[in-house]
Design an enzyme around this catalytic site. Structure first.
Site, short mmCIF file in Angstrom:
data_model
loop_
_atom_site.label_atom_id
_atom_site.label_comp_id
_atom_site.label_asym_id
_atom_site.label_seq_id
_atom_site.Cartn_x
_atom_site.Cartn_y
_atom_site.Cartn_z
N HIS A 84 0.83 -1.21 0.00
CA HIS A 84 0.00 0.00 0.00
C HIS A 84 0.87 1.26 0.00
CE1 HIS A 84 -0.34 0.04 4.72
NE2 HIS A 84 0.66 0.78 4.34
N GLU B 171 -5.00 0.59 0.19
CA GLU B 171 -4.75 -0.83 0.40
C GLU B 171 -4.83 -1.60 -0.91
OE1 GLU B 171 -3.48 -1.65 3.04
OE2 GLU B 171 -4.69 -1.45 4.83
P1 PGA Z 1 6.12 2.05 8.21
O1 PGA Z 1 4.75 2.09 7.41
O2 PGA Z 1 6.91 3.21 7.73
O3 PGA Z 1 5.75 2.16 9.65
O4 PGA Z 1 6.77 0.73 7.86
C1 PGA Z 1 4.77 2.41 6.06
C2 PGA Z 1 3.38 2.37 5.50
O5 PGA Z 1 2.54 1.61 6.01
O6 PGA Z 1 3.11 3.10 4.53
#
Ligand code: PGA
Length: 247
Positions: free
Chosen positions: A138, A143
């Site tokens: 995503h 999503e």
């Molecule tokens: P994260 O999340 O940087 O905490 O890995 C990234 C995202 O879900 O876009």
């Protein structure tokens, strides 16, 4: 798409921060798109250091954030409003009236989303959008299965995403089920994209994003069609790439 592979998290953070800082110096009233999550934290630390040590001036910068959980007030310590103030805004000289973050408490979410899109357009669009990537591919809270032309709207979060983010909440049940997010189409209209990823958990999503077919199953793959997209990854996140990206 330019792919930059760096040794580790520190190096990708510095690389990303240099690109952001160089835009701010060139265009002090630029429109920046900020992201939340653990990935951009290192980049934000560098921007704060550059502000304090090198006088990097955010006073005219306009900002738009990608997303926000529905139902969390700005004061909630897991809201993205709170995150941005704690991790960036309170440490730099950005004008609070230039900051835009989706309102998770908006009463009429649909009208809010239309307003948010119009607001971005009123500033001439986003000059540079910072992106992380979910382990499921995503971008923002778009999503898997999101329309690749989608605009700012409410999205239901996948269980995988809620699980990934449960570490920030007391338990899984507390992770909100909905979010307001810029759409894939909104993100693609930014003049420049910088997508950062680090760690093994992102390797599959990065493989799909850089080398896979473009498909809604991995919304991040659309970045391949952007004229000025830079993907900055550490060795672990680049671990499944087959191409030669040496520069
Ligand atoms: P994260 O999340 O940087 O905490 O890995 C990234 C995202 O879900 O876009």
């Amino acid at each position: 798409m330019l792919v930059i592979i760096k040794k580790d998290y520190e190096e990708i953070s510095f690389e990303g921060a240099k690109l952001v800082a160089s835009l701010i110096r060139k265009k002090p009233d630029c429109v920046l798109g900020f992201a939340t999550g653990s990935t951009p934290l290192g980049l934000y630390k560098h921007l704060i250091r550059m502000h304090k040590d090198e006088g990097l001036d955010f006073s005219k910068v306009i900002s738009f954030n990608l997303d926000e959980y529905v139902g969390l007030p700005p004061s909630h310590n897991q809201s993205y409003h709170f995150f941005m103030w704690e991790n960036l805004f309170k440490h730099i000289n950005i004008n609070p009236s230039n900051i835009h973050i989706p309102m998770g408490m908006a009463e009429d979410i649909e009208s809010f989303c239309e307003w948010y899109e119009a607001k971005i357009v009123s500033y001439g669009g986003i000059d540079l959008q910072i992106l992380g990537i979910g382990s499921n591919g995503h971008i923002a809270f778009n999503e898997p299965g999101s329309s690749l032309g989608s605009r700012t709207r409410i999205k239901t979060l996948k269980e995988k995403t809620r699980n990934d983010n449960a570490r920030f909440f007391k338990n899984f049940e507390e992770v909100p089920k909905f979010a307001i997010t810029m759409g894939v189409g909104t993100i693609m209209e930014a003049k420049r994209l910088i997508l950062l990823a680090n760690g093994k958990s992102k390797a599959e999503a990065i493989k799909a994003t850089v080398e896979g077919p473009i498909m809604a199953k991995y919304p991040a793959t659309i970045v391949q069609l952007h004229q000025y997209a830079t993907v900055i990854v550490d060795k672990e996140a680049a671990g499944l790439l087959e191409g030669d990206y040496s520069t």
